[in-house]
Design a protein around this motif. Structure first.
Motif, PDB file in Angstrom:
ATOM      1  N   GLY A  64     -15.456   5.695  14.431  1.00 21.50           N
ATOM      2  CA  GLY A  64     -16.510   5.963  14.090  1.00 21.50           C
ATOM      3  C   GLY A  64     -17.176   7.430  14.314  1.00 21.50           C
ATOM      4  N   HIS A  65     -18.175   7.842  13.417  1.00 22.90           N
ATOM      5  CA  HIS A  65     -18.962   8.941  14.228  1.00 22.90           C
ATOM      6  C   HIS A  65     -19.672   9.011  14.720  1.00 22.90           C
ATOM      7  N   SER A  66     -20.389   7.885  15.389  1.00 26.79           N
ATOM      8  CA  SER A  66     -21.500   7.568  15.732  1.00 26.79           C
ATOM      9  C   SER A  66     -20.743   6.877  17.504  1.00 26.79           C
ATOM     10  N   GLU A  67     -18.897   7.313  17.685  1.00 26.13           N
ATOM     11  CA  GLU A  67     -18.229   7.160  18.861  1.00 26.13           C
ATOM     12  C   GLU A  67     -18.116   8.366  19.363  1.00 26.13           C
ATOM     13  N   GLY A  68     -17.611   8.139  21.005  1.00 25.68           N
ATOM     14  CA  GLY A  68     -16.784   9.669  21.278  1.00 25.68           C
ATOM     15  C   GLY A  68     -16.068   8.781  22.283  1.00 25.68           C
ATOM     16  N   LEU A  69     -14.722   9.626  22.339  1.00 29.62           N
ATOM     17  CA  LEU A  69     -13.767   9.486  23.431  1.00 29.62           C
ATOM     18  C   LEU A  69     -13.927  10.654  24.599  1.00 29.62           C
ATOM     19  N   ASP A  70     -13.995   9.971  25.298  1.00 33.00           N
ATOM     20  CA  ASP A  70     -13.282  11.147  26.784  1.00 33.00           C
ATOM     21  C   ASP A  70     -11.740  11.759  26.274  1.00 33.00           C
ATOM     22  N   LYS A  71     -12.460  13.204  26.477  1.00 27.91           N
ATOM     23  CA  LYS A  71     -11.157  14.086  25.979  1.00 27.91           C
ATOM     24  C   LYS A  71     -10.306  13.745  27.546  1.00 27.91           C
ATOM     25  N   GLU A  72     -11.306  14.181  28.224  1.00 20.26           N
ATOM     26  CA  GLU A  72     -10.064  14.063  29.350  1.00 20.26           C
ATOM     27  C   GLU A  72      -9.181  13.377  29.720  1.00 20.26           C
ATOM     28  N   ASN A  73      -9.465  11.951  28.617  1.00 16.95           N
ATOM     29  CA  ASN A  73      -8.983  10.529  29.146  1.00 16.95           C
ATOM     30  C   ASN A  73      -7.421   9.918  27.878  1.00 16.95           C
ATOM     31  N   CYS A  74      -8.915  10.426  27.072  1.00 20.63           N
ATOM     32  CA  CYS A  74      -8.282   9.991  25.915  1.00 20.63           C
ATOM     33  C   CYS A  74      -6.252  10.199  25.096  1.00 20.63           C
ATOM     34  N   PRO A  75      -5.626   9.327  25.261  1.00 21.17           N
ATOM     35  CA  PRO A  75      -4.343  10.276  24.908  1.00 21.17           C
ATOM     36  C   PRO A  75      -4.199  10.998  23.628  1.00 21.17           C
ATOM     37  N   TYR A  76      -4.667  10.592  22.365  1.00 16.15           N
ATOM     38  CA  TYR A  76      -4.825  11.539  21.565  1.00 16.15           C
ATOM     39  C   TYR A  76      -5.240  12.563  21.408  1.00 16.15           C
ATOM     40  N   HIS A  77      -4.412  13.448  20.172  1.00 13.02           N
ATOM     41  CA  HIS A  77      -5.025  14.782  20.380  1.00 13.02           C
ATOM     42  C   HIS A  77      -6.298  14.952  19.292  1.00 13.02           C
ATOM     43  N   TYR A  78      -7.441  15.349  19.760  1.00  5.00           N
ATOM     44  CA  TYR A  78      -8.728  16.177  19.221  1.00  5.00           C
ATOM     45  C   TYR A  78      -9.113  16.893  17.866  1.00  5.00           C
ATOM     46  N   LEU A  79      -8.645  16.478  16.106  1.00  2.00           N
ATOM     47  CA  LEU A  79      -8.826  17.257  16.122  1.00  2.00           C
ATOM     48  C   LEU A  79     -10.370  17.919  15.180  1.00  2.00           C
ATOM     49  N   PHE A  80     -10.511  16.459  14.453  1.00  2.00           N
ATOM     50  CA  PHE A  80     -12.105  16.905  14.465  1.00  2.00           C
ATOM     51  C   PHE A  80     -12.887  15.973  15.067  1.00  2.00           C
ATOM     52  N   PRO A  81     -14.519  15.972  14.454  1.00  2.00           N
ATOM     53  CA  PRO A  81     -15.229  15.116  15.442  1.00  2.00           C
ATOM     54  C   PRO A  81     -15.121  13.211  14.685  1.00  2.00           C
ATOM     55  N   ALA A  82     -14.504  12.476  15.366  1.00  2.00           N
ATOM     56  CA  ALA A  82     -14.131  10.754  14.337  1.00  2.00           C
ATOM     57  C   ALA A  82     -12.544  11.067  14.060  1.00  2.00           C
ATOM     58  N   ILE A  83     -11.747  12.200  14.250  1.00  2.00           N
ATOM     59  CA  ILE A  83      -9.821  12.043  13.893  1.00  2.00           C
ATOM     60  C   ILE A  83      -9.384  12.192  15.093  1.00  2.00           C
ATOM     61  N   TYR A  84      -8.171  11.849  15.379  1.00  2.00           N
ATOM     62  CA  TYR A  84      -7.213  12.127  16.064  1.00  2.00           C
ATOM     63  C   TYR A  84      -6.056  12.654  15.980  1.00  2.00           C
ATOM     64  N   GLN A  85      -5.549  13.125  16.637  1.00  2.00           N
ATOM     65  CA  GLN A  85      -4.029  12.281  16.429  1.00  2.00           C
ATOM     66  C   GLN A  85      -2.478  12.144  17.697  1.00  2.00           C
ATOM     67  N   LYS A  86      -1.304  11.866  16.881  1.00  2.00           N
ATOM     68  CA  LYS A  86      -0.623  10.979  18.429  1.00  2.00           C
ATOM     69  C   LYS A  86       0.038  12.287  17.945  1.00  2.00           C
ATOM     70  N   ILE A  87       0.223  13.301  19.347  1.00  2.00           N
ATOM     71  CA  ILE A  87       0.993  14.667  19.326  1.00  2.00           C
ATOM     72  C   ILE A  87       3.109  14.095  19.421  1.00  2.00           C
ATOM     73  N   ALA A  88       3.413  15.284  18.929  1.00  2.00           N
ATOM     74  CA  ALA A  88       4.719  14.688  18.839  1.00  2.00           C
ATOM     75  C   ALA A  88       5.884  14.777  20.318  1.00  2.00           C
ATOM     76  N   ALA A  89       4.615  15.731  20.684  1.00  2.00           N
ATOM     77  CA  ALA A  89       5.838  16.245  21.653  1.00  2.00           C
ATOM     78  C   ALA A  89       4.626  15.243  22.964  1.00  2.00           C
ATOM     79  N   PRO A  90       5.677  15.248  24.247  1.00  2.00           N
ATOM     80  CA  PRO A  90       4.592  14.587  24.842  1.00  2.00           C
ATOM     81  C   PRO A  90       3.712  14.813  25.691  1.00  2.00           C
TER      82      PRO A  90
END
Length: 281
Positions: free
Chosen positions: A247-273
């Motif tokens: 949700g747009h009202s939720e935020g993830l810590d970019k330092e600890n988030c395993p997903y790659h940040y794309l846009f506000p509230a949208i993330y992706q699991k990148i194929a590379a390690p």
């Protein structure tokens, strides 16, 4: 109003957080105000008596009713439109290419509440994949902790106000009037969503990993360690290249988030390690 002692408040919020991840440690007044009438109606003489019953775990239906009252099941069709624009323009073309051979998608609406989110996703899937050759399996998994809310999602009734953001053609195509200004979903749409109970605090052990996970406006109730642990479980349940929407009202810590940040509230699991610093397990 039944008094809620500090001791019973501590017992109740500790049980809820331990078993369901919901942090109500600063919500004593909310617990008291939202549960008192229900307790009186059900014949309880005190919060202590009620808390004993909840903690015993003998009555799952009581827990479901309690969580319904303590969390806000507020949602509507096409909530946070930016997500659905990205779904249509980016995610669905990628899924069509990725699954050209098997024509079978894997999408999860986690914390689906009364069904507006998974039915909205399903309409987009139907519109996009019906225009492609072959028969596509576009069914999506929709889960919630509450049996009561799942039952209302399986057999929904929505007001005309709830549908106002949808295109007129979609309202005509996917909804059926039932009188009193209310609508239910068409059999085509109903059959495209698989509703199941699921507690997000449990291990995620579905047969397939997901191309896309929606978990929007659910983690607002979790503290940081609970949220980070859940995101890690979601990450391991996502295919490389898959997406994660919050949700747009939720935020993830970019330092600890395993997903790659794309846009506000949208993330992706990148194929590379992942870089070493992103590991929170």
């Amino acid at each position: 109003m039944l008094p809620l002692t500090d001791a019973d408040f501590t017992r109740l919020y500790t049980y809820i957080k331990t078993h369901y991840g919901i942090d109500l440690s600063k919500k004593k007044q909310l617990i008291s105000s939202r549960l008192t009438n229900m307790l009186i109606h059900d014949g309880y003489q005190s919060f202590s008596q009620y808390t004993d019953e909840i903690i015993s775990g003998r009555h799952p239906e009581m827990i479901s009713a309690m969580l319904d009252r303590l969390t806000t099941n507020y949602t509507y069709f096409l909530r946070e439109k930016e997500h659905f624009n990205f779904l249509k323009q980016t995610v669905l073309p990628e899924l069509a290419a990725r699954h050209a051979s098997d024509r079978s998608l894997s999408i999860w609406s986690a914390g689906c509440s009364s069904g507006e989110e998974p039915y909205t996703i399903s309409m987009y899937l139907k519109e996009y994949f019906s225009a492609l050759p072959g028969n596509w399996d576009t069914r999506i998994l929709a889960t919630d902790i509450s049996q009561d809310i799942l039952e209302s999602a399986r057999n929904p009734f929505y007001s005309s106000e709830a549908l106002k953001e949808l295109p007129a053609l979609w309202r005509e195509k996917y909804f059926v009037p039932v009188g009193d200004g209310r609508f239910t979903v068409s059999s085509e749409l109903r059959q495209n969503v698989i509703f199941r109970p699921f507690n997000l605090m449990e291990p995620i052990r579905f047969k397939r990993k997901f191309d896309l996970i929606f978990c929007r406006n659910v983690m607002i109730y979790f503290d940081r360690p609970t949220k980070e642990a859940l995101v890690e479980r979601f990450y391991h349940a996502t295919v490389p290249g898959g997406y994660f929407f919050i949700g747009h009202s939720e935020g993830l810590d970019k330092e600890n988030c395993p997903y790659h940040y794309l846009f506000p509230a949208i993330y992706q699991k990148i194929a590379a390690p992942r870089p070493q610093g992103g590991d929170v397990s």
